[in-house]
Design a protein around this motif. Structure first.
Motif, PDB file in Angstrom:
ATOM      1  N   PRO A 187      -8.595 -27.319 -44.586  1.00 47.48           N
ATOM      2  CA  PRO A 187     -10.029 -27.205 -44.303  1.00 47.48           C
ATOM      3  C   PRO A 187     -10.696 -28.553 -44.526  1.00 47.48           C
ATOM      4  N   SER A 188     -11.979 -28.658 -44.292  1.00 49.78           N
ATOM      5  CA  SER A 188     -12.674 -29.920 -44.509  1.00 49.78           C
ATOM      6  C   SER A 188     -12.634 -30.305 -45.987  1.00 49.78           C
ATOM      7  N   ALA A 189     -12.535 -31.614 -46.245  1.00 50.03           N
ATOM      8  CA  ALA A 189     -12.298 -32.120 -47.599  1.00 50.03           C
ATOM      9  C   ALA A 189     -13.605 -32.363 -48.344  1.00 50.03           C
ATOM     10  N   ASN A 190     -14.347 -31.294 -48.555  1.00 52.87           N
ATOM     11  CA  ASN A 190     -15.611 -31.372 -49.269  1.00 52.87           C
ATOM     12  C   ASN A 190     -15.708 -30.201 -50.242  1.00 52.87           C
ATOM     13  N   THR A 191     -16.601 -30.298 -51.198  1.00 56.40           N
ATOM     14  CA  THR A 191     -16.899 -29.156 -52.034  1.00 56.40           C
ATOM     15  C   THR A 191     -17.514 -28.081 -51.153  1.00 56.40           C
ATOM     16  N   SER A 192     -17.114 -26.838 -51.356  1.00 60.08           N
ATOM     17  CA  SER A 192     -17.551 -25.739 -50.491  1.00 60.08           C
ATOM     18  C   SER A 192     -19.074 -25.681 -50.394  1.00 60.08           C
ATOM     19  N   GLY A 193     -19.563 -25.610 -49.140  1.00 55.64           N
ATOM     20  CA  GLY A 193     -20.994 -25.522 -48.899  1.00 55.64           C
ATOM     21  C   GLY A 193     -21.638 -26.850 -48.568  1.00 55.64           C
ATOM     22  N   LYS A 194     -21.025 -27.966 -48.967  1.00 54.33           N
ATOM     23  CA  LYS A 194     -21.591 -29.271 -48.665  1.00 54.33           C
ATOM     24  C   LYS A 194     -21.249 -29.697 -47.241  1.00 54.33           C
ATOM     25  N   PRO A 195     -21.974 -30.701 -46.717  1.00 51.70           N
ATOM     26  CA  PRO A 195     -21.627 -31.207 -45.385  1.00 51.70           C
ATOM     27  C   PRO A 195     -20.203 -31.734 -45.351  1.00 51.70           C
ATOM     28  N   SER A 196     -19.526 -31.519 -44.243  1.00 50.06           N
ATOM     29  CA  SER A 196     -18.144 -31.984 -44.104  1.00 50.06           C
ATOM     30  C   SER A 196     -18.088 -33.505 -44.151  1.00 50.06           C
TER      31      SER A 196
ATOM     32  N   ASP B  72     -17.128 -36.063 -53.572  1.00 51.36           N
ATOM     33  CA  ASP B  72     -17.015 -34.623 -53.840  1.00 51.36           C
ATOM     34  C   ASP B  72     -15.809 -34.268 -54.707  1.00 51.36           C
ATOM     35  N   LEU B  73     -14.684 -34.958 -54.501  1.00 53.00           N
ATOM     36  CA  LEU B  73     -13.416 -34.419 -54.988  1.00 53.00           C
ATOM     37  C   LEU B  73     -12.612 -35.344 -55.909  1.00 53.00           C
ATOM     38  N   THR B  74     -13.128 -36.514 -56.247  1.00 57.15           N
ATOM     39  CA  THR B  74     -12.411 -37.360 -57.204  1.00 57.15           C
ATOM     40  C   THR B  74     -12.203 -36.593 -58.510  1.00 57.15           C
TER      41      THR B  74
END
Length: 350
Positions: free
Chosen positions: A148-157, A167-169
């Motif tokens: 899926p897109s590599a962002n925290t769920s709900g945030k812009p892709s 978002d994910l570090t």
């Protein structure tokens, strides 16, 4: 968790060795989660055959596990080991649009994928991305990658590695940095297990292009409303939203200006997400341009970056220009409606 970041040249297919890609692929085989670029947005990849690996995606994103994931492959030949059958329409679409921003829904082959990938469905969404870094990474991993897109769920892709890092570090093993993405919006999703095939999510391949390829196509009527059980990846829950509430706005420029001034009179800092054309004729506290109406593909490429950029401002409310839904405009408006939670301010109803 330490997050490794590898910088990879987009012209990777011209290189003789792939040390960074090989290292990232090793981590994928070990069950880790790795972000990587595609031509649409950055994906959050893990071995689609492993429950533990796929669970890592949901944990990193904070995404509910009742939302199916798209699987990415590096050659169409891999399908024979993954799906039960390929319809004539699916075959035509593969020839026309793979590699590229088109996800096709197939009946899955039993016993191949983690049940977490399909969210309990008998079908699976698969695509072959066109980004050379993605193709090399998938090939080196030797695995079909749920991504899926590599962002925290709900945030812009994310359309850049920097978006992913924000978002994910600390939540994933690594990020393969292949520069900014091209299309800027996720893939089109089409269900080829039904007759006629049905578009479940608009994206980088337009409905008009698909119809020209295979003839009659239906569009899922539920695209305009929330679903309790999504048939397409990424279509449940509000997505793409900035921190401040976002509303779609449609009307003449002078009316939009009056609306902005009314909101400012209520003490609000007003953000405007607009085309170059509207931004030239309307003033707001914060203006973010996403492209030109003369070339809607520029709006698609700039949309998520513009939405994300509002999080670095003091906007209390964001008004987003509505666009024509022809071609890729359908995908642009689908994402904007999701970001707005289907909230509109419309001159015709004011």
């Amino acid at each position: 968790m330490e997050t490794i970041r590898w910088s990879v040249d987009i012209n990777v297919e011209k290189q003789k060795s792939y040390p960074h890609i090989s290292e990232a692929a090793d981590f994928l085989r070990q069950g880790h989660v790795i972000a990587f670029p595609t031509e649409t947005v950055y994906g959050l990849g893990a071995d689609a055959t492993s429950d533990a690996a796929v669970q890592g995606i949901f944990e990193a994103k904070g995404r509910p596990s009742d939302n199916p994931l798209i699987v990415h492959i590096s050659t169409p030949d891999e399908l024979q080991d993954l799906v039960a059958s390929i319809s004539p329409e699916a075959g035509q679409l593969i020839k026309a649009f793979w590699p590229g921003p088109l996800t096709i829904i197939f009946n899955k082959k039993a016993g191949v994928f983690s049940d977490l990938v399909t969210a309990g469905l008998d079908t699976i969404g698969i695509r072959m991305p066109s980004h050379p870094v993605a193709l090399e990474l998938i090939s080196h991993s030797g695995k079909p990658l749920a991504a899926p897109s590599a962002n925290t769920s709900g945030k812009p892709s994310p359309t850049s590695a920097e978006h992913v890092a924000r978002d994910l570090t600390g939540r994933i093993k690594g990020i393969v940095d292949g520069g900014e993405t091209g299309v800027g919006l996720e893939s089109t999703v089409i269900d080829c297990t039904v007759t006629p095939p049905m578009i479940l999510r608009p994206g980088g391949v337009s409905a008009e292009e698909i119809k020209a390829c295979i003839g009659e196509v239906h569009v899922d009527p539920s695209l305009k409303k929330e679903q309790s059980a999504p048939r397409s990846p990424g279509m449940k829950y509000t997505h793409y939203a900035p921190t401040a509430p976002l509303y779609l706005i449609k009307g003449k420029a002078d009316w939009i200006q009056q609306t902005i001034e009314r909101l400012q009179g209520e003490g609000k800092k007003v953000g405007l997400l607009a085309s170059e054309e509207l931004a030239a004729s309307v003033k707001a506290d914060i203006v973010k341009m996403c492209g030109t109406r003369e070339d809607p593909s520029t709006i698609a490429r700039g949309l998520y970056h513009a939405i994300r950029s509002f999080n670095d401002t003091n906007a209390d409310i964001i008004l987003a220009e509505a666009f024509d839904e022809k071609g890729i405009g359908a995908a642009i408006m689908n994402r904007l409606e999701k970001a707005a939670g289907h909230k509109w301010i419309n001159e015709s109803s004011s």
